[in-house]
Design an enzyme around this catalytic site. Structure first.
Site, short mmCIF file in Angstrom:
data_model
loop_
_atom_site.label_atom_id
_atom_site.label_comp_id
_atom_site.label_asym_id
_atom_site.label_seq_id
_atom_site.Cartn_x
_atom_site.Cartn_y
_atom_site.Cartn_z
N GLU A 1 32.36 42.03 39.69
CA GLU A 1 32.67 43.39 39.27
C GLU A 1 31.62 44.35 39.86
O GLU A 1 30.44 44.01 39.98
CB GLU A 1 32.65 43.45 37.74
N LYS B 1 41.54 46.61 34.94
CA LYS B 1 40.92 46.04 33.73
C LYS B 1 41.56 46.60 32.47
O LYS B 1 41.63 47.80 32.27
CB LYS B 1 39.43 46.34 33.76
N CYS C 1 35.73 40.81 33.82
CA CYS C 1 34.61 40.86 32.89
C CYS C 1 34.98 40.78 31.40
O CYS C 1 35.25 39.71 30.88
CB CYS C 1 33.78 42.11 33.18
#
Length: 280
Positions: A44, A116, A157
């Protein structure tokens, strides 16, 4: 599809300079290609980590902009697929971006993207306060795509803490390999990083490739590191010698192992729909 194929995951410490980060990524791409890897996964924020709040908004670009075009050229020139773990894509207004995972093939074409879904709005115990939603738009779609490395499930993440995403990728999207690029904090990384990754691998019977940011980016931000590649039995098969250095972890995706684990413990056949009843 070959019975096995080599992949790599990068560990790096991105800074607030696009050219410096690209030079690091270029070096790691050459290293991965020399090692025989056909896919290299970056963490990321691979291309940029700002020093000040709002820096990421200033450098955010469209997917057809010069930043991603350079990485498309890198994939083509290195003859390697690239998983770009979280790119600052321009959002719907000037105050927001999207944290977008971009998958590029070895011809330099964007194969798919994932934005995300779960944004990191957390007061980390013993650490800093983060509010990703203040400048980031959440995505809505779960994304999986076919590739020479099996069917890939894309996440970023903080998604790691939401197992239902990975259940969807495995049991509804037929994923075989889960990509988890990250920039975990040192506090949460030390406590949960490896445990969560191995759990996702075990409960989905998928390979997990987790490329991580590592070390101090600036005076205010530090990432845990510990880039890992984990097999469907939960065994770590790729790892750097330490969790802070810049480099790559390399491992082979063994498709026969995926089939064997799933045949011997057929959880996909044993799963039952769960209904949640509201108490009356």
């Amino acid at each position: 599809m070959a019975n096995s194929i080599r992949v790599a995951a990068a560990q790096m410490t991105s800074v607030n300079d696009l050219a410096t980060n690209f030079a690091t990524c270029s070096r790691l791409a050459k290293e991965a290609a020399s090692a025989g890897a056909k896919l290299l996964c970056f963490p990321e924020n691979f291309s940029y980590v700002g020093s000040l709040q709002g820096d990421s908004i200033k450098i955010a670009e469209r997917l057809d902009g010069p930043i991603i075009n350079k990485y498309c050229s890198l994939a083509r020139e290195s003859n390697i697929w690239l998983s770009l773990g979280g790119f600052q894509e321009k959002g719907s207004d000037e105050a927001h971006l999207r944290n977008t995972h971009v998958l590029i093939d070895d011809s330099g074409n964007i194969k798919t993207t994932y934005s995300k879904m779960h944004l990191f709005d957390v007061d980390v115990p013993g650490g800093a306060v983060y509010k990703e939603s203040s400048f980031t738009e959440a995505g809505n779609d779960i994304v999986a795509v076919d590739s020479p490395f099996g069917r890939l499930g894309l996440t970023v993440c903080y998604d790691l803490r939401f197992p239902e995403v990975y259940q969807q990728l495995r049991f509804h999207q037929n994923a075989q390999v889960l990509l988890v690029p990250a920039a975990f904090t040192t506090v949460t990384g030390q406590a949960h990083w490896e445990i969560l990754l191995r759990a996702r691998a075990i409960e989905t019977q998928c390979y997990v490739i987790a490329a991580a940011q590592a070390g101090k980016h600036n005076d205010k931000r530090e990432s845990y590191g510990d880039t890992l590649i984990i097999d469907p039995w939960g065994t770590i098969v790729g790892r750097l010698p330490d969790r802070l250095s810049t480099g790559i972890a390399v491992a082979d995706i063994d498709f026969s192992l995926i089939d064997s684990v799933r045949a011997k413990m057929p959880i996909s056949m044993h799963r039952k729909p769960i209904e949640f009843w509201k108490s009356v």
